[in-house]
Design a protein around this motif. Structure first.
Motif, PDB file in Angstrom:
ATOM      1  N   UNK A  65     -51.216 -23.193 -80.296  1.00  0.00           N
ATOM      2  CA  UNK A  65     -51.196 -23.283 -81.756  1.00  0.00           C
ATOM      3  C   UNK A  65     -49.766 -23.290 -82.273  1.00  0.00           C
ATOM      4  N   UNK A  66     -48.884 -22.633 -81.524  1.00  0.00           N
ATOM      5  CA  UNK A  66     -47.466 -22.638 -81.861  1.00  0.00           C
ATOM      6  C   UNK A  66     -46.668 -22.984 -80.609  1.00  0.00           C
ATOM      7  N   UNK A  67     -45.540 -23.616 -80.827  1.00  0.00           N
ATOM      8  CA  UNK A  67     -44.670 -23.963 -79.700  1.00  0.00           C
ATOM      9  C   UNK A  67     -44.125 -22.698 -79.046  1.00  0.00           C
ATOM     10  N   UNK A  68     -44.073 -22.696 -77.707  1.00  0.00           N
ATOM     11  CA  UNK A  68     -43.443 -21.579 -76.994  1.00  0.00           C
ATOM     12  C   UNK A  68     -42.584 -22.121 -75.857  1.00  0.00           C
ATOM     13  N   UNK A  69     -41.729 -21.264 -75.325  1.00  0.00           N
ATOM     14  CA  UNK A  69     -40.752 -21.669 -74.305  1.00  0.00           C
ATOM     15  C   UNK A  69     -41.085 -21.020 -72.976  1.00  0.00           C
ATOM     16  N   UNK A  70     -41.080 -21.822 -71.916  1.00  0.00           N
ATOM     17  CA  UNK A  70     -41.261 -21.308 -70.558  1.00  0.00           C
ATOM     18  C   UNK A  70     -39.962 -21.519 -69.785  1.00  0.00           C
ATOM     19  N   UNK A  71     -39.422 -20.444 -69.220  1.00  0.00           N
ATOM     20  CA  UNK A  71     -38.179 -20.510 -68.463  1.00  0.00           C
ATOM     21  C   UNK A  71     -38.458 -20.082 -67.020  1.00  0.00           C
ATOM     22  N   UNK A  72     -38.104 -20.934 -66.072  1.00  0.00           N
ATOM     23  CA  UNK A  72     -38.204 -20.597 -64.650  1.00  0.00           C
ATOM     24  C   UNK A  72     -36.808 -20.686 -64.056  1.00  0.00           C
ATOM     25  N   UNK A  73     -36.290 -19.561 -63.655  1.00  0.00           N
ATOM     26  CA  UNK A  73     -34.929 -19.491 -63.106  1.00  0.00           C
ATOM     27  C   UNK A  73     -35.003 -19.060 -61.646  1.00  0.00           C
ATOM     28  N   UNK A  74     -34.514 -19.917 -60.752  1.00  0.00           N
ATOM     29  CA  UNK A  74     -34.637 -19.675 -59.313  1.00  0.00           C
ATOM     30  C   UNK A  74     -33.278 -19.798 -58.633  1.00  0.00           C
ATOM     31  N   UNK A  75     -32.711 -18.700 -58.144  1.00  0.00           N
ATOM     32  CA  UNK A  75     -31.404 -18.776 -57.469  1.00  0.00           C
ATOM     33  C   UNK A  75     -31.436 -19.573 -56.170  1.00  0.00           C
ATOM     34  N   UNK A  76     -32.619 -19.728 -55.545  1.00  0.00           N
ATOM     35  CA  UNK A  76     -32.691 -20.502 -54.299  1.00  0.00           C
ATOM     36  C   UNK A  76     -32.661 -22.009 -54.553  1.00  0.00           C
ATOM     37  N   UNK A  77     -32.913 -22.423 -55.803  1.00  0.00           N
ATOM     38  CA  UNK A  77     -32.920 -23.843 -56.136  1.00  0.00           C
ATOM     39  C   UNK A  77     -34.159 -24.580 -55.680  1.00  0.00           C
ATOM     40  N   UNK A  78     -35.216 -23.862 -55.271  1.00  0.00           N
ATOM     41  CA  UNK A  78     -36.398 -24.500 -54.685  1.00  0.00           C
ATOM     42  C   UNK A  78     -37.631 -24.462 -55.579  1.00  0.00           C
ATOM     43  N   UNK A  79     -37.453 -24.127 -56.864  1.00  0.00           N
ATOM     44  CA  UNK A  79     -38.570 -24.219 -57.804  1.00  0.00           C
ATOM     45  C   UNK A  79     -38.502 -25.553 -58.544  1.00  0.00           C
TER      46      UNK A  79
END
Length: 447
Positions: free
Chosen positions: A172-186
């Motif tokens: 219903x409202x915009x939201x933000x998804x953040x995926x932070x991966x130090x291995x670089x494999x996401x």
């Protein structure tokens, strides 16, 4: 039950693009122990490639005895040089269908709810954004019955938060998804790839010391912090240095590992190894870690026993090799610098003279030449088998070659080491005649 069979290996790779149209591409099945009831269940593994991403291993376990199941993904590649961060603006329900690879080292955040899933608290997964939300809800609901009995207030607050997570799926409202991966494999899917996705921002970052420790890339106690300033050489002794290069065979980007190694009863040397993931070519090289010695060195070993084949050997790029019994001599620079065993060097010599010699193949090889080189190869095989006694000579005018003394620190009765003064011609070949390191400033008036 099946394993990764030859039928699954296509085009030299066991990884295949994700596709719903290929019925022949089946997961491999392996009978394995159920950790819930301790009876045997079935693990299914699929080696696949995600378009515009990389190879992954998808595994799924199910137990017919107790009904327990589990799914997990693992990256089939190495840890990347930099970490990666995906920031997605979820604006419509269609965005919930984006595929997501979440490695176990990744942190997942939804800033609007101040919600975060820390790294290493969940196993890696191949899912969608909707699946990530469902998994988060399931994790929060897992112990709610216990919380309601022990702490009703906390359970009520968690119920309220679960409702907020579920409401996100209505978008219903915009939201933000953040995926932070130090291995670089996401990975988060770009549905318009290879075009730019305006809703998705991808950035890369350099890992912190703490993130390196979590990924097992450096010891828990950071040696660099304990060492005093100016100890770069000590740091090199404790680390394997990696730098980018190109494969000498296919010219594809590759990496070279370099390590400073102390050889007992000798000196420090630098070992460099290059491994190309594209064509599989491997090469290694050894450089002296010190200056050119004042005297040259000639090492003569009388090979009397098969155990001599296991002696460690360092051949610098300036060292020549001779075997008088075979009337054989290999000049300096041939085979380059090597840190191997006597057996390994003899095999390399055989490959160079016999197996990889272009002048004995096809129309280039005369019968007489082929026969002589074949006989030479047979003699090398006899030496390797301990059936032929020889004298093995390393002659290095820079003094930077080495052959292991198995009796060290006592003298080796089968080995002699001679030091000699280089001739003018040898110094000329090494470029030492034109090298002046003393009195340079005074002669040039720069005092």
């Amino acid at each position: 039950m099946s394993v990764i069979s030859e039928e699954n290996v296509r085009g030299g790779s066991v990884f295949k693009d994700i596709s719903a149209d290929d019925d022949d591409w089946q997961p491999s099945e392996i009978e394995s122990l159920c950790m819930n009831c301790y009876k045997n269940g079935m693990t299914r593994m699929l080696l696949t490639k995600i378009p515009f991403f990389k190879e992954i291993i998808v595994s799924s376990f199910s137990c017919a005895n107790c009904g327990w199941s589990n799914t997990e993904i693992q990256s089939a590649g190495r840890i990347q040089e930099q970490g990666i961060c995906y920031t997605l603006k979820v604006k419509a329900k269609l965005d919930l269908n984006r595929e997501v690879v979440k490695a176990d080292s990744a942190t997942t955040r939804i800033p609007e709810l101040d919600f975060e899933i820390p790294p290493f608290t969940q196993k890696g997964s191949l899912s969608t954004i909707e699946g990530l939300l469902d998994r988060a809800v399931a994790g929060l609901e897992q112990d709610q019955s216990v919380r309601r009995a022990a702490d009703p207030d906390v359970a009520e607050k968690i119920d309220e938060f679960i409702q907020k997570l579920k409401k996100l799926k209505d978008v219903e409202e915009e939201f933000t998804l953040v995926i932070e991966d130090p291995s670089g494999n996401s990975f988060v899917e770009n549905p318009v790839a290879p075009q730019k996705d305006e809703a998705l921002t991808v950035s890369r970052f350099k890992r912190t010391v703490e993130q390196d420790k979590q990924l097992g890339l450096r010891p828990d106690e950071d040696l660099e912090e304990e060492e005093p300033a100016g100890s770069d050489l000590d740091t090199m002794r404790n680390e394997v240095l990696v730098f980018n290069t190109n494969c000498p065979e296919c010219n594809a980007p590759a990496s070279t590992n370099m390590k400073l190694v102390q050889i007992p009863h000798f000196k420090e040397v630098i070992i460099m190894a290059t491994n190309c993931d594209s064509c599989g070519h491997r090469t290694n090289e050894v450089k002296s870690g010190g200056a050119t010695e004042e005297l040259g060195t000639k090492i003569t070993l009388r090979v009397t026993d098969h155990s001599d084949m296991n002696r460690d050997l360092l051949k610098s790029e300036t060292c020549s090799v001779a075997i008088p019994e075979l009337e054989f001599e290999l000049g300096m620079a041939a085979l380059g610098g090597k840190f191997t065993t006597l057996e390994g060097l003899l095999k390399d010599i055989k490959d160079l003279i016999v197996s990889k010699n272009p002048f004995i193949c096809g129309d280039s090889g005369s019968t007489d030449r082929v026969q002589k080189l074949s006989e030479f190869g047979d003699k090398i095989d006899k030496i390797l088998a301990g059936e032929m006694k020889i004298h093995f000579i390393l002659d290095d005018p820079t003094g930077n070659s080495y052959l292991q003394n198995v009796y060290a620190p006592d003298p080796d009765p089968e080995m002699t080491v001679e030091k000699y003064t280089r001739t003018f011609e040898q110094n000329e070949d090494l470029g030492l005649n034109d090298m002046k390191t003393e009195g340079y400033q005074e002669e040039n008036g720069t005092g």
